[in-house]
Design an enzyme around this catalytic site. Sequence first.
Site, PDB file in Angstrom:
ATOM      1  N   ARG A  38       0.888  -1.177   0.000  1.00  0.00           N
ATOM      2  CA  ARG A  38       0.000   0.000   0.000  1.00  0.00           C
ATOM      3  C   ARG A  38       0.917   1.216   0.000  1.00  0.00           C
ATOM      4  NH1 ARG A  38      -5.403   1.512   3.335  1.00  0.00           N
ATOM      5  NH2 ARG A  38      -6.175   0.159   1.679  1.00  0.00           N
ATOM      6  N   HIS A  59      -7.158   0.924  -6.675  1.00  0.00           N
ATOM      7  CA  HIS A  59      -7.431   0.055  -5.517  1.00  0.00           C
ATOM      8  C   HIS A  59      -8.112  -1.223  -6.029  1.00  0.00           C
ATOM      9  CE1 HIS A  59      -7.778  -1.161  -1.500  1.00  0.00           C
ATOM     10  NE2 HIS A  59      -8.648  -0.302  -1.021  1.00  0.00           N
ATOM     11  N   GLN A  83     -10.080  -3.829  -3.722  1.00  0.00           N
ATOM     12  CA  GLN A  83     -11.388  -3.349  -3.282  1.00  0.00           C
ATOM     13  C   GLN A  83     -12.437  -3.584  -4.372  1.00  0.00           C
ATOM     14  OE1 GLN A  83     -12.298  -1.857  -0.139  1.00  0.00           O
ATOM     15  NE2 GLN A  83     -14.223  -2.530  -1.052  1.00  0.00           N
ATOM     16  N   ASP A 139     -16.902   7.577  -2.075  1.00  0.00           N
ATOM     17  CA  ASP A 139     -15.709   7.408  -1.241  1.00  0.00           C
ATOM     18  C   ASP A 139     -15.435   8.754  -0.565  1.00  0.00           C
ATOM     19  OD1 ASP A 139     -13.333   6.414  -0.161  1.00  0.00           O
ATOM     20  OD2 ASP A 139     -12.220   6.446  -2.046  1.00  0.00           O
ATOM     21  N   CYS A 160     -16.312   1.709   0.089  1.00  0.00           N
ATOM     22  CA  CYS A 160     -15.134   0.898   0.434  1.00  0.00           C
ATOM     23  C   CYS A 160     -14.761   1.036   1.901  1.00  0.00           C
ATOM     24  CB  CYS A 160     -13.961   1.270  -0.471  1.00  0.00           C
ATOM     25  SG  CYS A 160     -13.358   2.958  -0.250  1.00  0.00           S
ATOM     26  N   ARG A 213     -13.633  -8.498   1.152  1.00  0.00           N
ATOM     27  CA  ARG A 213     -12.195  -8.262   0.904  1.00  0.00           C
ATOM     28  C   ARG A 213     -11.402  -9.535   1.233  1.00  0.00           C
ATOM     29  NH1 ARG A 213      -9.934  -3.179   0.971  1.00  0.00           N
ATOM     30  NH2 ARG A 213      -8.033  -4.319   0.470  1.00  0.00           N
TER      31      ARG A 213
HETATM   32  N1  NVA Z   1      -9.678   6.927  -1.655  1.00  0.00           N
HETATM   33  C1  NVA Z   1      -9.365   6.444  -0.324  1.00  0.00           C
HETATM   34  C2  NVA Z   1      -9.627   4.985  -0.198  1.00  0.00           C
HETATM   35  C3  NVA Z   1      -9.386   4.399   1.169  1.00  0.00           C
HETATM   36  C4  NVA Z   1      -9.620   2.929   1.233  1.00  0.00           C
HETATM   37  C5  NVA Z   1      -7.904   6.764  -0.023  1.00  0.00           C
HETATM   38  O1  NVA Z   1      -7.062   6.582  -0.908  1.00  0.00           O
HETATM   39  O2  NVA Z   1      -7.612   7.200   1.082  1.00  0.00           O
HETATM   40  N1   CP Z   2     -11.265  -0.108   2.061  1.00  0.00           N
HETATM   41  C1   CP Z   2     -10.006  -0.152   2.545  1.00  0.00           C
HETATM   42  O1   CP Z   2      -9.047  -0.390   1.831  1.00  0.00           O
HETATM   43  O2   CP Z   2      -9.917   0.061   3.887  1.00  0.00           O
HETATM   44  P1   CP Z   2      -8.586   0.263   4.737  1.00  0.00           P
HETATM   45  O3   CP Z   2      -8.016   1.603   4.390  1.00  0.00           O
HETATM   46  O4   CP Z   2      -9.043   0.168   6.161  1.00  0.00           O
HETATM   47  O5   CP Z   2      -7.613  -0.849   4.398  1.00  0.00           O
END
Ligand code: NVA
Ligand code: CP
Length: 305
Positions: free
Chosen positions: A104, A131, A134, A219, A259, A287
Amino acid sequence: MSARHFLSLMDCTPAELHGLVRRAIELKDLRRQGVLYEPLKGRILGMIFEKASTRTRLSFEAGMIQLGGQAIFLSPRDTQLGRGEPLSDSAIVMSRMLDAVMIRTFAHSTLTEFAAYSSVPVINGLSDDLHPCQLMADMQTFQEARGSIAGKTVAWIGDGNNMCNSYLEAAVQFDFQIRVACPAGFEPKSEFIALAGDRLQIVRDPREAVAGAHLVSTDVWASMGQEEEAQQRAELFRPYQVSRALLDQAAHDVIFLHCLPAHRGEEISHDLLDDPRSLAWDQAENRMHVQKALLEFLVMHAQQA
Ligand code: NVA
Ligand code: CP
């Protein structure tokens, strides 16, 4: 360097993606029946997190344990990655000890560079651009609730962010139409707009996007790394809140997905996750199931290669 990676939905064929969703539903059922299934005994997943996470960490870690393997959490703060060791060197060393690596990160190029030097599968656990894990959970959730998504219409409301970009890839791979309602200047990245082609329509009015849609999703308005813009974005995005009244404009059998984490009172109304049309909790659980299918697919493939 024959490992298959999963950095984007475009790394698999539509048939493979459908197979993963089917397998996720089977693995979910096996777990419900209490059947022990441990094909990854002795296998280890490394997980590099440059951003916070609840679901991604837990679902990968729990999933690996259920498959008989283990997962190791690696924070850049406590590894040489945070002290400037080249990504390429890290990838070579890590892939000599691990069976797969989940990352990540911020820049998507971190993933592509790591994957170029990794001899084991690399999985995108979220980048600034995409992502994909997801989206696999979202596709599984739709499949379970309503059957095939092919030919249906999805409405994405709010920021044209990493999730939105992955929805555009999903539109191509799973064969659906997508309407994105976002403020001017917050459209998805141009390369994903080009990829989606005539499957995509960008509008300004969320009601226009949602009209007759079978799946509505949104989101947070400020993603991880955009914390300083949060206040300014909150003003701009205010007309893009998804509420029960907005969902009433969609198809009678619409489902709502998020998500998570969600900000009640911002991108969703306070009551939306309690609405029967919201399947966000199933989506979060999925997930784990779909990533188990992915780990099985990637690690077994790497073993045969
Ligand atoms: N768009 C959000 C998704 C979190 C799962 C982010 O990147 O923070
Ligand atoms: N949806 C998702 O990826 O959640 P987290 O940021 O908690 O991993």
